[in-house]
Write a protein that holds these residues in place. Structure first.
Motif, short mmCIF file in Angstrom:
data_model
loop_
_atom_site.label_atom_id
_atom_site.label_comp_id
_atom_site.label_asym_id
_atom_site.label_seq_id
_atom_site.Cartn_x
_atom_site.Cartn_y
_atom_site.Cartn_z
N LEU A 76 3.63 15.77 -8.69
CA LEU A 76 3.42 15.46 -7.25
C LEU A 76 2.38 13.76 -7.25
CD1 LEU A 76 1.43 18.52 -6.02
CD2 LEU A 76 3.58 16.75 -4.83
N LEU A 77 2.27 13.21 -8.42
CA LEU A 77 1.44 12.03 -8.39
C LEU A 77 2.30 11.24 -8.75
CD1 LEU A 77 -1.48 13.18 -11.38
CD2 LEU A 77 -1.61 13.32 -8.96
N GLY A 78 3.30 11.59 -9.47
CA GLY A 78 4.45 10.51 -9.69
C GLY A 78 4.96 10.25 -8.21
N SER A 79 5.27 10.61 -7.22
CA SER A 79 6.50 10.36 -6.38
C SER A 79 5.46 9.58 -4.96
CB SER A 79 6.76 11.99 -5.39
OG SER A 79 5.52 12.83 -5.42
N ILE A 80 3.26 10.75 -5.32
CA ILE A 80 2.79 10.01 -4.59
C ILE A 80 2.60 8.40 -5.18
CG2 ILE A 80 0.20 9.44 -4.37
CD1 ILE A 80 0.12 12.56 -4.13
N ALA A 81 2.56 8.06 -6.28
CA ALA A 81 2.04 6.50 -7.09
C ALA A 81 3.58 6.09 -6.73
CB ALA A 81 1.97 6.71 -8.94
N GLY A 82 4.70 6.78 -6.79
CA GLY A 82 5.05 5.55 -6.26
C GLY A 82 5.90 4.79 -4.80
N LEU A 83 5.20 5.99 -4.17
CA LEU A 83 5.58 5.81 -2.75
C LEU A 83 4.08 5.07 -1.95
CD1 LEU A 83 8.22 7.34 -0.54
CD2 LEU A 83 6.58 8.98 -0.40
N LEU A 84 3.76 5.53 -2.44
CA LEU A 84 2.54 4.49 -1.96
C LEU A 84 1.55 3.55 -2.97
CD1 LEU A 84 0.06 7.52 -1.57
CD2 LEU A 84 1.39 6.59 0.22
N THR A 136 11.12 7.03 -7.13
CA THR A 136 11.08 7.11 -6.59
C THR A 136 10.69 5.07 -5.88
OG1 THR A 136 9.53 8.30 -6.58
CG2 THR A 136 8.49 7.38 -4.93
N LEU A 137 11.00 4.58 -6.75
CA LEU A 137 10.36 3.63 -6.70
C LEU A 137 11.53 3.07 -6.25
CD1 LEU A 137 8.12 1.85 -9.85
CD2 LEU A 137 7.81 1.95 -7.33
N SER A 138 13.01 3.53 -7.43
CA SER A 138 14.30 3.10 -7.15
C SER A 138 14.53 3.36 -5.47
CB SER A 138 15.46 3.59 -8.21
OG SER A 138 15.42 4.86 -8.00
N LEU A 139 14.30 4.44 -5.49
CA LEU A 139 14.88 5.29 -4.32
C LEU A 139 14.19 4.31 -2.64
CD1 LEU A 139 15.40 9.27 -4.19
CD2 LEU A 139 16.71 7.49 -4.15
N ARG A 140 12.55 4.02 -3.37
CA ARG A 140 12.61 3.52 -1.80
C ARG A 140 13.03 2.60 -1.89
NH1 ARG A 140 6.51 1.30 -3.48
NH2 ARG A 140 7.05 -0.16 -3.88
#
Lengths: 293, 328
Positions: free
Chosen positions: A109-117, A175-179
């Motif tokens: 949760l925290l990792g994807s929120i951090a990467g997405l936002l 997340t960062l690479s997918l974004r």
């Protein structure tokens, strides 16, 4: 946990099926999966398998070696060691899996929120992860257990909270690479919001590396549980755990004259942790074809 | 003339980079009528994709977008809430991306991704209905044996089939506007014709207006009703497709047409435009095309030509567009 996700994969040319094929090429990992399955079954069917109440005191047959009635002997109060060992397996596996689940859920949760936002949210989450990673976890857990009183629940939460940063960092990286991937842009162009992206694109993509981390977290948690219980800060007697069984067997006389008391829980911890680690290694190679030797 | 489906007025997009501010798009105005196919033509970096992406606010955060108006059916897209904007993305406005290799998630089934486009716009999400619709859509765009192929992954699809799947996603919710960003560029020439035919069919069946972004004038001639030519982030000419091909009124358009191989004329040699497009962080003074322009004079080096209406539905941003009308 990971074995069930693998088993649920549809047969065919899906990436999961391909990973499963690669996993089967790892003899150590396959044997380990079977071993863990055995441990899990033994823990579930602890009572019929052992035939004894793990807490039944029988002073008349205290400190007897392995025999037909007590396959692994009895301890200083005459309790059946095999029975205690199997029941301890429930606690050890339970603590290991539960704290790994906490670590994975919080981390994902925290990792994807951090990467997405990104931005300050990302900064905050990552600094938090740094804080958790730079603390000596054992010391903090000892202190927490001392303040809140030792219990299985505190231990599970404490272990889980100290393991989330590993998972969090991996999920953030994915997340960062997918974004920046065009298919994420394409999904946004069809109307997907951040929650949808997380559920449909990011978490499934993060699942393979996360399953590896989760497995290794289970192994760590089992070892940590044994350590804490050994120190008297985890599972409290009369309930048995592999750690507190070792505590009971730490006097020099016991070590020398009654080896069945410490050999069995010691071997149980060592083999289980080893097997879980093997599975983790196998999974790592299975989900990342480049790392396979 | 009816109210335009999409109205863009005075759109400018800047990117702040280490090399300074890049003016990707400057003062672009554009109107798309219902059912019309408008082609945006230009070289790489001329701002055509950025223009299209800014409509649905899909540019990265680093982009600084300003516009006097971006309105879809009268709704101001600049200030629309994120939730309402998501309802428009993939709903009444569908988008087709350039590279079907990267625009599809490699670890999701084709059906899952087409169904995603359907599911996102269902009032009451129904997975089974979305999946059935995905099969139906794939059949519609000419994917053979859709009931089976819907379960396959993108790597099991050829490039043309993937682009068909992308088109299926774009038309999933019966759009009024399709934005197609270089839909055929990444494909083999033989496949290009099929995909163009499909685009035309999709356009005809849905009656959707289409913004076709391309650098391929052959595609333009094939599909478009109207052409907007962009150079260095600005619109330099806009005209109906026949008028534009017959009498280009901007030297850049003329150069583009001259660099095109023609079957109907007997030319021995193609005529490329000399030089390179300008650096958008430091565009030349005056007309951005003057360093490459055969008509360039002193006035072009100092004075930026405005985009002026030069006829019915025609405009050009050249000081000397009259001369082109005569010479051609």
């Amino acid at each position: 946990m990971t074995t069930t996700t693998l088993a649920a994969a549809p047969a065919g040319r899906s990436p999961t099926a391909a990973a499963l094929r690669r996993f089967r090429k790892h003899p150590a990992a396959v044997v380990s999966v079977l071993f863990i399955a055995l441990v899990v079954l033994a823990a579930i069917f602890a009572r019929p398998l052992s035939g004894h109440d793990p807490n039944a005191i029988d002073l008349l047959s205290a400190r007897t070696g392995p025999s037909g009635d007590h396959l692994l002997g009895t301890d200083s109060t005459g309790r059946d060691v095999l029975s205690r060992l199997l029941f301890a397996g429930r606690i050890s596996l339970g603590v290991g899996i539960a704290s790994a689940v906490i670590a994975v859920v919080v981390g994902t949760l925290l990792g994807s929120i951090a990467g997405l936002l990104g931005g300050w949210v990302d900064g905050l989450v990552m600094r938090l992860a740094d804080v958790f990673m730079s603390f000596p976890s054992l010391v903090v857990i000892v202190v927490v257990a001392g303040i809140l009183g030792p219990s299985v629940l505190t231990m599970v939460i404490a272990i889980g909270l100290f393991q989330w940063p590993v998972c969090g960092r991996i999920v953030r990286g994915v997340t960062l690479s997918l974004r920046e991937q065009e298919f994420v842009l394409a999904s946004r162009a069809t109307g997907a919001g951040p929650l949808w992206l997380m559920r449909k694109h990011i978490i499934p993509a993060a699942l393979p590396p996360v399953s590896v981390v989760a497995t290794l977290a289970v192994a760590q948690a089992i070892a940590l549980e044994a350590t804490l219980s050994f120190l008297g800060l985890g599972v409290q007697p009369p309930a048995s755990s592999w750690g507190n069984m070792l505590t009971d067997a730490q006097s020099l006389t016991v070590i020398r004259s009654e080896p069945w008391l410490w050999l069995s829980p010691g071997i149980a911890v060592a083999l289980t942790v080893l097997a879980v680690n093997f599975v983790g290694d196998g999974l790592r190679d299975a989900v990342d074809p480049r790392s396979a030797s | 003339m009816t109210e335009p489906l999409l109205q863009i007025k005075g759109l400018s997009v800047d990117f702040r980079t280490d090399d300074g501010v890049v003016h990707a798009v400057t003062d672009v105005s554009l109107a798309v009528q219902p059912g019309e196919i408008v082609a945006i033509v230009g070289e790489s970096g001329s701002g055509k994709t950025v223009t299209a992406m800014s409509v649905l606010r899909l540019l990265p955060k680093a982009a600084e977008v300003s516009a006097d108006a971006i309105a879809f059916r009268g709704t101001d897209l600049r200030t629309l809430s994120a939730a309402r904007l998501r309802a428009i993305r993939g709903g009444p406005v569908g988008m087709i991306f350039q590279d079907p290799m990267t625009a599809l998630n490699p670890v999701m089934t084709i059906g899952g991704q087409v169904a995603e486009a359907v599911l996102l716009h269902q009032r009451r999400p129904d997975r089974k209905a979305a999946w059935r619709r995905a099969v139906e859509l794939l059949g519609l765009v000419g994917v053979p044996d859709p009931a089976e192929r819907v379960k396959q992954y993108p790597h099991e699809f050829s490039g043309g089939m993937r682009q068909r799947a992308m088109i299926a996603m774009a038309i999933a919710n019966d759009p009024d506007l399709i934005i197609a960003d270089e839909p055929t560029t990444a494909l083999d020439v033989t496949i290009q014709a099929q995909v163009l035919a499909l685009l035309r069919k999709a356009q005809a069946e849905t009656g959707a207006a289409t913004i076709l972004i391309t650098h391929d004038l052959g595609v333009v001639a094939e599909l478009a009703d109207r052409v907007v030519v962009m150079y260095a982030g600005r619109v330099v000419e806009s005209a109906g497709v026949r008028e534009l091909f017959a009498v280009p009124r901007h030297p850049y358009t003329k150069g583009l047409l001259a660099s095109l191989p023609r079957m109907d004329l007997d030319v021995d040699q193609l005529d490329p435009i000399p030089g390179n497009p300008p650096n958008m962080a430091a565009p030349p003074a005056g007309c951005p095309f003057h360093p490459r322009c055969p008509l360039a004079r002193d006035r072009c080096r100092t004075e930026l030509p405005p985009l002026l209406e030069i006829g019915v539905g025609r405009s050009s941003a050249c000081h000397f567009h009259d001369e082109l009308a005569v010479t051609a």
